[in-house]
Scaffold this motif. Structure first.
Motif, PDB file in Angstrom:
ATOM      1  N   ILE A 161       0.841  -1.193   0.000  1.00 12.17           N
ATOM      2  CA  ILE A 161       0.000   0.000   0.000  1.00 12.17           C
ATOM      3  C   ILE A 161       0.880   1.250   0.000  1.00 12.17           C
ATOM      4  O   ILE A 161       0.522   2.268  -0.594  1.00 12.17           O
ATOM      5  CB  ILE A 161      -1.005  -0.004   1.183  1.00 12.17           C
ATOM      6  CG1 ILE A 161      -2.103   1.043   0.984  1.00 12.17           C
ATOM      7  CG2 ILE A 161      -0.313   0.192   2.500  1.00 12.17           C
ATOM      8  CD1 ILE A 161      -3.105   0.677  -0.066  1.00 12.17           C
ATOM      9  N   GLU A 162       2.063   1.162   0.627  1.00 10.70           N
ATOM     10  CA  GLU A 162       2.989   2.295   0.609  1.00 10.70           C
ATOM     11  C   GLU A 162       3.447   2.582  -0.821  1.00 10.70           C
ATOM     12  O   GLU A 162       3.568   3.737  -1.216  1.00 10.70           O
ATOM     13  CB  GLU A 162       4.195   2.033   1.518  1.00 10.70           C
ATOM     14  CG  GLU A 162       3.866   2.027   2.994  1.00 10.70           C
ATOM     15  CD  GLU A 162       3.304   0.691   3.500  1.00 10.70           C
ATOM     16  OE1 GLU A 162       3.395  -0.327   2.760  1.00 10.70           O
ATOM     17  OE2 GLU A 162       2.767   0.669   4.608  1.00 10.70           O
ATOM     18  N   PHE A 163       3.701   1.527  -1.599  1.00 11.35           N
ATOM     19  CA  PHE A 163       4.064   1.695  -3.008  1.00 11.35           C
ATOM     20  C   PHE A 163       2.925   2.374  -3.756  1.00 11.35           C
ATOM     21  O   PHE A 163       3.140   3.296  -4.540  1.00 11.35           O
ATOM     22  CB  PHE A 163       4.392   0.347  -3.649  1.00 11.35           C
ATOM     23  CG  PHE A 163       4.640   0.447  -5.128  1.00 11.35           C
ATOM     24  CD1 PHE A 163       5.912   0.733  -5.607  1.00 11.35           C
ATOM     25  CD2 PHE A 163       3.606   0.270  -6.032  1.00 11.35           C
ATOM     26  CE1 PHE A 163       6.142   0.853  -6.973  1.00 11.35           C
ATOM     27  CE2 PHE A 163       3.829   0.377  -7.397  1.00 11.35           C
ATOM     28  CZ  PHE A 163       5.094   0.675  -7.868  1.00 11.35           C
ATOM     29  N   ASP A 164       1.694   1.906  -3.516  1.00  9.56           N
ATOM     30  CA  ASP A 164       0.530   2.462  -4.195  1.00  9.56           C
ATOM     31  C   ASP A 164       0.366   3.950  -3.871  1.00  9.56           C
ATOM     32  O   ASP A 164       0.078   4.760  -4.753  1.00  9.56           O
ATOM     33  CB  ASP A 164      -0.741   1.706  -3.805  1.00  9.56           C
ATOM     34  CG  ASP A 164      -0.679   0.233  -4.153  1.00  9.56           C
ATOM     35  OD1 ASP A 164       0.073  -0.139  -5.076  1.00  9.56           O
ATOM     36  OD2 ASP A 164      -1.384  -0.547  -3.490  1.00  9.56           O
ATOM     37  N   PRO A 179      -8.916  10.544   3.166  1.00  5.99           N
ATOM     38  CA  PRO A 179      -8.971   9.162   2.689  1.00  5.99           C
ATOM     39  C   PRO A 179      -9.633   9.110   1.311  1.00  5.99           C
ATOM     40  O   PRO A 179     -10.592   9.820   1.038  1.00  5.99           O
ATOM     41  CB  PRO A 179      -9.857   8.462   3.723  1.00  5.99           C
ATOM     42  CG  PRO A 179      -9.861   9.344   4.920  1.00  5.99           C
ATOM     43  CD  PRO A 179      -9.625  10.745   4.416  1.00  5.99           C
ATOM     44  N   GLY A 180      -9.085   8.305   0.463  1.00  8.87           N
ATOM     45  CA  GLY A 180      -9.661   8.135  -0.863  1.00  8.87           C
ATOM     46  C   GLY A 180      -9.127   9.082  -1.913  1.00  8.87           C
ATOM     47  O   GLY A 180      -9.324   8.860  -3.103  1.00  8.87           O
ATOM     48  N   PHE A 181      -8.440  10.154  -1.495  1.00  5.78           N
ATOM     49  CA  PHE A 181      -7.966  11.124  -2.470  1.00  5.78           C
ATOM     50  C   PHE A 181      -6.951  10.511  -3.426  1.00  5.78           C
ATOM     51  O   PHE A 181      -7.031  10.711  -4.643  1.00  5.78           O
ATOM     52  CB  PHE A 181      -7.366  12.350  -1.783  1.00  5.78           C
ATOM     53  CG  PHE A 181      -6.844  13.370  -2.756  1.00  5.78           C
ATOM     54  CD1 PHE A 181      -7.708  14.255  -3.379  1.00  5.78           C
ATOM     55  CD2 PHE A 181      -5.492  13.429  -3.064  1.00  5.78           C
ATOM     56  CE1 PHE A 181      -7.229  15.196  -4.292  1.00  5.78           C
ATOM     57  CE2 PHE A 181      -5.005  14.366  -3.975  1.00  5.78           C
ATOM     58  CZ  PHE A 181      -5.880  15.245  -4.580  1.00  5.78           C
ATOM     59  N   VAL A 192      -0.693   0.735 -12.592  1.00  2.00           N
ATOM     60  CA  VAL A 192      -1.529   1.848 -12.124  1.00  2.00           C
ATOM     61  C   VAL A 192      -2.914   1.326 -11.754  1.00  2.00           C
ATOM     62  O   VAL A 192      -3.472   1.688 -10.712  1.00  2.00           O
ATOM     63  CB  VAL A 192      -1.626   2.960 -13.191  1.00  2.00           C
ATOM     64  CG1 VAL A 192      -2.569   4.073 -12.736  1.00  2.00           C
ATOM     65  CG2 VAL A 192      -0.243   3.520 -13.509  1.00  2.00           C
ATOM     66  N   GLN A 193      -3.462   0.448 -12.581  1.00  2.00           N
ATOM     67  CA  GLN A 193      -4.788  -0.099 -12.306  1.00  2.00           C
ATOM     68  C   GLN A 193      -4.799  -0.906 -11.009  1.00  2.00           C
ATOM     69  O   GLN A 193      -5.723  -0.777 -10.200  1.00  2.00           O
ATOM     70  CB  GLN A 193      -5.266  -0.956 -13.466  1.00  2.00           C
ATOM     71  CG  GLN A 193      -6.679  -1.464 -13.249  1.00  2.00           C
ATOM     72  CD  GLN A 193      -7.169  -2.287 -14.410  1.00  2.00           C
ATOM     73  OE1 GLN A 193      -6.430  -3.098 -14.951  1.00  2.00           O
ATOM     74  NE2 GLN A 193      -8.410  -2.076 -14.782  1.00  2.00           N
ATOM     75  N   LYS A 194      -3.794  -1.734 -10.799  1.00  2.00           N
ATOM     76  CA  LYS A 194      -3.731  -2.528  -9.569  1.00  2.00           C
ATOM     77  C   LYS A 194      -3.591  -1.631  -8.347  1.00  2.00           C
ATOM     78  O   LYS A 194      -4.229  -1.869  -7.319  1.00  2.00           O
ATOM     79  CB  LYS A 194      -2.577  -3.520  -9.639  1.00  2.00           C
ATOM     80  CG  LYS A 194      -2.839  -4.687 -10.550  1.00  2.00           C
ATOM     81  CD  LYS A 194      -1.665  -5.641 -10.543  1.00  2.00           C
ATOM     82  CE  LYS A 194      -1.924  -6.852 -11.412  1.00  2.00           C
ATOM     83  NZ  LYS A 194      -0.825  -7.830 -11.329  1.00  2.00           N
ATOM     84  N   ALA A 195      -2.750  -0.592  -8.460  1.00  2.10           N
ATOM     85  CA  ALA A 195      -2.584   0.336  -7.341  1.00  2.10           C
ATOM     86  C   ALA A 195      -3.905   1.033  -7.026  1.00  2.10           C
ATOM     87  O   ALA A 195      -4.280   1.173  -5.863  1.00  2.10           O
ATOM     88  CB  ALA A 195      -1.495   1.359  -7.671  1.00  2.10           C
ATOM     89  N   TYR A 196      -4.621   1.451  -8.067  1.00  2.00           N
ATOM     90  CA  TYR A 196      -5.927   2.084  -7.856  1.00  2.00           C
ATOM     91  C   TYR A 196      -6.876   1.128  -7.131  1.00  2.00           C
ATOM     92  O   TYR A 196      -7.532   1.510  -6.161  1.00  2.00           O
ATOM     93  CB  TYR A 196      -6.544   2.520  -9.183  1.00  2.00           C
ATOM     94  CG  TYR A 196      -8.020   2.779  -9.056  1.00  2.00           C
ATOM     95  CD1 TYR A 196      -8.492   3.884  -8.350  1.00  2.00           C
ATOM     96  CD2 TYR A 196      -8.956   1.892  -9.586  1.00  2.00           C
ATOM     97  CE1 TYR A 196      -9.843   4.115  -8.190  1.00  2.00           C
ATOM     98  CE2 TYR A 196     -10.304   2.112  -9.432  1.00  2.00           C
ATOM     99  CZ  TYR A 196     -10.746   3.221  -8.732  1.00  2.00           C
ATOM    100  OH  TYR A 196     -12.090   3.427  -8.562  1.00  2.00           O
ATOM    101  N   ARG A 225      -6.242  -1.387  -5.197  1.00  2.00           N
ATOM    102  CA  ARG A 225      -5.871  -1.578  -3.792  1.00  2.00           C
ATOM    103  C   ARG A 225      -6.226  -0.345  -2.970  1.00  2.00           C
ATOM    104  O   ARG A 225      -6.753  -0.467  -1.863  1.00  2.00           O
ATOM    105  CB  ARG A 225      -4.386  -1.909  -3.677  1.00  2.00           C
ATOM    106  CG  ARG A 225      -4.064  -3.353  -4.021  1.00  2.00           C
ATOM    107  CD  ARG A 225      -2.617  -3.691  -3.693  1.00  2.00           C
ATOM    108  NE  ARG A 225      -1.682  -2.993  -4.552  1.00  2.00           N
ATOM    109  CZ  ARG A 225      -1.207  -3.464  -5.702  1.00  2.00           C
ATOM    110  NH1 ARG A 225      -1.581  -4.659  -6.129  1.00  2.00           N
ATOM    111  NH2 ARG A 225      -0.348  -2.754  -6.412  1.00  2.00           N
ATOM    112  N   LEU A 226      -5.942   0.846  -3.499  1.00  2.00           N
ATOM    113  CA  LEU A 226      -6.263   2.074  -2.754  1.00  2.00           C
ATOM    114  C   LEU A 226      -7.770   2.249  -2.599  1.00  2.00           C
ATOM    115  O   LEU A 226      -8.232   2.788  -1.606  1.00  2.00           O
ATOM    116  CB  LEU A 226      -5.657   3.296  -3.446  1.00  2.00           C
ATOM    117  CG  LEU A 226      -4.140   3.435  -3.333  1.00  2.00           C
ATOM    118  CD1 LEU A 226      -3.648   4.591  -4.191  1.00  2.00           C
ATOM    119  CD2 LEU A 226      -3.700   3.616  -1.893  1.00  2.00           C
TER     120      LEU A 226
END
Length: 108
Positions: free
Chosen positions: A6-9, A48-50, A79-83, A85-86
């Motif tokens: 999550i830190e990477f994301d 949160p969520g920004f 980018v899609q995977k990071a989104y 997860r976030l």
């Protein structure tokens, strides 16, 4: 490849925000679509969520996404995977197909 954290994301989304802010046209579009005024940006960024919203902005316009990815030597699927997860959504796994708005198919 090991699963990203999550830190990477969050770091990816922060880099995306910096990239958006460095382009007058992109930051104007971002503010118009989100309704955020320049003086509200710092406060909004801590909400949160920004950061997920920043990546959603990129994913919502494929030419912008592709330019960001090219400028930063990244894969659109990253980018899609990071989104996802976030945003707390399920993340596609190996072999899953992901369709873009322009008909491109990405295989995870």
């Amino acid at each position: 490849m090991a699963e990203k954290s999550i830190e990477f994301d969050e770091a990816l989304a922060t880099a995306a925000l910096s990239w958006i802010a460095s382009d007058g046209e992109q930051i104007s579009r971002f503010m118009a679509l989100t309704g955020i005024e320049p003086e509200q940006m710092r406060i909004a960024a801590s909400q949160p969520g920004f950061l997920g919203g920043v990546l959603e902005f990129l994913l919502g316009h494929e030419p912008t996404l592709m330019r960001f990815c090219e400028d930063n030597d990244l894969s659109p699927t990253l980018v899609q995977k990071a989104y996802k997860r976030l945003a707390g959504a399920p993340v596609p796994g190996p072999g899953d197909f992901v369709y873009s708005r322009t008909g491109h198919i990405f295989v995870m």
